[in-house]
Design a protein around this motif. Sequence first.
Motif, mmCIF file in Angstrom:
data_model
loop_
_atom_site.group_PDB
_atom_site.id
_atom_site.type_symbol
_atom_site.label_atom_id
_atom_site.label_comp_id
_atom_site.label_asym_id
_atom_site.label_seq_id
_atom_site.Cartn_x
_atom_site.Cartn_y
_atom_site.Cartn_z
ATOM 1 N N ARG A 164 10.047 -1.294 -1.127
ATOM 2 C CA ARG A 164 9.591 -1.243 0.271
ATOM 3 C C ARG A 164 10.775 -1.360 1.224
ATOM 4 O O ARG A 164 10.853 -0.670 2.234
ATOM 5 C CB ARG A 164 8.586 -2.359 0.516
ATOM 6 N N ARG A 165 11.725 -2.236 0.918
ATOM 7 C CA ARG A 165 12.864 -2.460 1.812
ATOM 8 C C ARG A 165 13.720 -1.205 1.938
ATOM 9 O O ARG A 165 14.148 -0.850 3.036
ATOM 10 C CB ARG A 165 13.717 -3.631 1.310
ATOM 11 N N VAL A 166 13.964 -0.514 0.841
ATOM 12 C CA VAL A 166 14.864 0.651 0.887
ATOM 13 C C VAL A 166 14.104 1.958 1.124
ATOM 14 O O VAL A 166 14.721 2.985 1.385
ATOM 15 C CB VAL A 166 15.739 0.763 -0.388
ATOM 16 N N ASN A 167 12.798 1.894 1.020
ATOM 17 C CA ASN A 167 11.949 3.068 1.211
ATOM 18 C C ASN A 167 10.796 2.634 2.122
ATOM 19 O O ASN A 167 9.688 2.415 1.666
ATOM 20 C CB ASN A 167 11.435 3.539 -0.155
ATOM 21 N N ARG A 201 5.638 8.264 0.044
ATOM 22 C CA ARG A 201 5.549 9.443 -0.819
ATOM 23 C C ARG A 201 6.868 9.743 -1.538
ATOM 24 O O ARG A 201 6.889 10.507 -2.488
ATOM 25 C CB ARG A 201 5.129 10.649 -0.010
ATOM 26 N N ASP A 202 7.955 9.165 -1.069
ATOM 27 C CA ASP A 202 9.242 9.373 -1.719
ATOM 28 C C ASP A 202 9.376 8.559 -3.006
ATOM 29 O O ASP A 202 10.332 8.740 -3.749
ATOM 30 C CB ASP A 202 10.389 9.016 -0.768
ATOM 31 N N PHE A 203 8.425 7.644 -3.229
ATOM 32 C CA PHE A 203 8.387 6.839 -4.448
ATOM 33 C C PHE A 203 7.025 7.058 -5.093
ATOM 34 O O PHE A 203 5.997 6.827 -4.471
ATOM 35 C CB PHE A 203 8.561 5.348 -4.127
ATOM 36 N N THR A 204 7.025 7.523 -6.344
ATOM 37 C CA THR A 204 5.772 7.737 -7.059
ATOM 38 C C THR A 204 5.747 6.828 -8.273
ATOM 39 O O THR A 204 6.586 6.955 -9.175
ATOM 40 C CB THR A 204 5.633 9.211 -7.514
ATOM 41 N N PRO A 243 0.833 -1.204 0.000
ATOM 42 C CA PRO A 243 0.000 0.000 0.000
ATOM 43 C C PRO A 243 0.870 1.258 0.000
ATOM 44 O O PRO A 243 1.948 1.285 0.583
ATOM 45 C CB PRO A 243 -0.791 -0.123 1.302
ATOM 46 N N GLY A 244 0.387 2.252 -0.696
ATOM 47 C CA GLY A 244 1.135 3.504 -0.780
ATOM 48 C C GLY A 244 2.220 3.480 -1.840
ATOM 49 O O GLY A 244 2.707 4.526 -2.253
ATOM 50 N N ILE A 245 2.595 2.301 -2.299
ATOM 51 C CA ILE A 245 3.604 2.174 -3.355
ATOM 52 C C ILE A 245 2.932 1.818 -4.678
ATOM 53 O O ILE A 245 3.180 2.440 -5.699
ATOM 54 C CB ILE A 245 4.669 1.126 -2.977
#
Length: 137
Positions: free
Chosen positions: A44-47, A53-56, A19-21
């Motif tokens: 997910r592991r690195v973010n 929100r840092d990955f769109t 979720p969120g990704i």
Amino acid sequence: MTVETEHSRKYEAIKAEFPGIVTKQFECDTGWFPILREFFAVVRRVNPKGKERDFTLLQIKEKLGGLRIYYRLGKRVATAAETQIHAAYSAAEARAAGTCEVCGRPGVFRVQGGAWLLTRCEDHAEGGVPAPPSAGM
């Protein structure tokens, strides 16, 4: 189960896992979904959770017989995380190049009707013939 229902069910499972990704529909067939799951696991592991929100995610699709994952990283993403995400993307693209987009079994790059490019196994070739190496991406 119809193909559309299977696609939706498998997409929803990945979306629920990340979720969120995973915020966009996948414009490719389900054979590549395990590859996408591995890509999102790295993201997910690195973010981690809370920093989605840092990955769109912009788009995921098949293009010219290959997997394309379009995304944008925020300015706060560490260089090491950015490197790992880019490497995961390259690995996903390479793995998809040898994986049937329909079923996930080993596949080859094919030309169908002289114009369509696809990566498929023999069972899902739909008339596509293996393309010479120079026809690849």
